[in-house]
Design a protein around this motif. Structure first.
Motif, short mmCIF file in Angstrom:
data_model
loop_
_atom_site.label_atom_id
_atom_site.label_comp_id
_atom_site.label_asym_id
_atom_site.label_seq_id
_atom_site.Cartn_x
_atom_site.Cartn_y
_atom_site.Cartn_z
N THR A 40 0.80 -1.22 0.00
CA THR A 40 0.00 0.00 0.00
C THR A 40 0.83 1.27 0.00
OG1 THR A 40 -0.17 -0.11 2.42
CG2 THR A 40 -1.95 -1.10 1.13
N ASP A 41 2.15 1.15 -0.07
CA ASP A 41 3.00 2.34 -0.16
C ASP A 41 2.71 3.11 -1.45
OD1 ASP A 41 4.46 2.57 2.12
OD2 ASP A 41 6.17 1.42 1.42
N PRO A 42 2.92 4.44 -1.45
CA PRO A 42 2.77 5.21 -2.69
C PRO A 42 3.75 4.69 -3.74
CG PRO A 42 2.99 6.66 -0.79
CD PRO A 42 3.30 5.28 -0.31
N VAL A 43 3.39 4.89 -5.00
CA VAL A 43 4.24 4.48 -6.11
C VAL A 43 4.65 5.71 -6.89
CG1 VAL A 43 4.36 3.16 -8.26
CG2 VAL A 43 3.14 2.23 -6.29
N TYR A 44 5.93 5.87 -7.11
CA TYR A 44 6.44 7.00 -7.86
C TYR A 44 7.04 6.52 -9.18
CZ TYR A 44 5.99 9.37 -3.41
OH TYR A 44 5.51 9.87 -2.24
N ALA A 107 10.06 12.13 -3.21
CA ALA A 107 11.45 12.43 -2.83
C ALA A 107 12.14 13.39 -3.77
CB ALA A 107 12.24 11.12 -2.75
N ARG A 108 11.72 13.46 -5.03
CA ARG A 108 12.40 14.37 -5.96
C ARG A 108 12.18 15.83 -5.59
NH1 ARG A 108 8.51 13.44 -11.27
NH2 ARG A 108 6.63 13.09 -10.03
N ALA A 130 7.24 24.70 -14.89
CA ALA A 130 6.60 23.52 -15.47
C ALA A 130 6.89 22.27 -14.65
CB ALA A 130 7.06 23.32 -16.90
N ASN A 131 8.12 22.15 -14.16
CA ASN A 131 8.53 20.95 -13.43
C ASN A 131 8.48 21.10 -11.93
OD1 ASN A 131 9.20 19.15 -15.68
ND2 ASN A 131 10.78 20.67 -16.14
N ARG A 132 8.10 22.31 -11.44
CA ARG A 132 7.93 22.56 -10.01
C ARG A 132 9.25 22.45 -9.25
NH1 ARG A 132 3.81 23.13 -12.85
NH2 ARG A 132 1.82 22.15 -12.39
N TYR A 133 10.31 23.05 -9.83
CA TYR A 133 11.60 23.07 -9.17
C TYR A 133 12.11 24.50 -9.08
CZ TYR A 133 12.10 18.02 -10.12
OH TYR A 133 11.94 16.66 -10.19
N ARG A 145 18.65 22.19 -5.44
CA ARG A 145 17.31 22.14 -6.01
C ARG A 145 16.28 21.95 -4.91
NH1 ARG A 145 15.89 17.40 -10.13
NH2 ARG A 145 15.22 16.33 -8.22
N TYR A 146 15.20 22.72 -5.00
CA TYR A 146 14.10 22.67 -4.05
C TYR A 146 12.80 22.38 -4.82
CZ TYR A 146 17.42 25.73 -1.50
OH TYR A 146 18.53 26.30 -0.92
#
Length: 262
Positions: A40-44, A107-108, A130-133, A145-146
């Motif tokens: 049931t862990d999230p999948v990335y 985590a990214r 666009a990439n939220r960084y 990078r944040y």
């Protein structure tokens, strides 16, 4: 077939097998809690595995055989134990900044050093909407990078500017146009002195104000306690970072630092 569909199919098969085994065992069986957590862990999505034999493959025929279980990008990736300290509760400016449940964030989007993808001069901030960084370039071709959340105002401006000034625990003053749309914000208007600093203030622990050609762009980098908004497009605001991250960024950049928003 798309990777997400293959992964969903694979997960369905896992759950089906688990349910069948439980039914056959009857009430005398005890649940394997470690396996349940894993199931049931999230999948990335992990682009590094796409196209790798044995991993999930776009267009792969399921009849070609089972997938390599160890290659599937399931669960939360291993995280450096330093994040427990980075995102811990802290006292700052007389306010208690809450701990961030960083294991629940992709985590990214957690703060870490990466290879600089832009080649700007060291000390430049780059916001990749666009990439939220958000990147802060470092010497030697590296960058900090944040992860960020982008509000609708965050898409309203792009280009080159400077961090004209910075403020720790800033007051928030909504623009008059926002007050007109949302009269409930009138107590925080410029005429009324804005909203006092604090954890409920939309600008969070820090704000960095972007100017271009000597003019305020009304574009801000700021903190937020809303960790679920990181990596997403959100309803309002400019560019938001976790409060712990915006404090780190604030301490790294001086006034007049260059910024590029793309």
């Amino acid at each position: 077939m798309a990777p997400e569909l293959l992964l969903s199919r694979r997960r369905f098969l896992r759950f089906s097998g688990l349910a069948t085994a439980t039914a056959l065992a009857g009430c005398t069986s005890s649940m394997n809690t470690d396996r349940f957590r894993w199931e049931t862990d999230p999948v990335y999505r992990n682009p590094a595995l796409e196209g790798v034999p044995g991993a999930y493959l776009e267009g792969r025929d399921p009849d070609q055989g089972p997938y390599e279980e160890a290659m599937l990008p399931t669960g939360i990736p291993s995280l450096d134990p330093q994040y427990a300290g980075i995102y811990a509760t802290r006292i700052d400016g007389g306010f208690t900044v809450p701990q961030v449940p960083y294991r629940q964030i992709d985590a990214r989007y957690l703060r870490h050093e990466v290879e600089d993808p832009f080649g700007e001069a060291p000390g430049t901030i780059i916001v990749d909407t666009a990439n939220r960084y958000l990147y802060l370039t470092q010497p030697g071709g590296r960058a900090m990078r944040y992860g960020v959340g982008i509000g609708r105002e965050g898409f309203a401006w792009s280009g080159r500017g400077v961090i004209q000034w910075k403020q720790a625990w800033p007051r928030w003053t909504p623009p008059d146009s926002m007050v007109e749309r949302q009269p409930e914000l009138r107590p925080y208007s410029a005429r009324n002195g804005g909203m006092s600093p604090g954890l409920s203030n939309p600008l969070g622990a820090r704000a960095l104000y972007i100017f271009q050609n000597g003019q305020d762009t009304l574009y801000r980098l700021h903190g937020t306690p809303e960790w679920k908004s990181i990596g997403r497009a959100v309803s309002s605001g400019c560019v938001r970072l976790l409060n712990q991250d915006v404090i780190d960024l604030y301490n790294r950049v001086p006034n007049r630092s260059p910024i590029v928003v793309i």
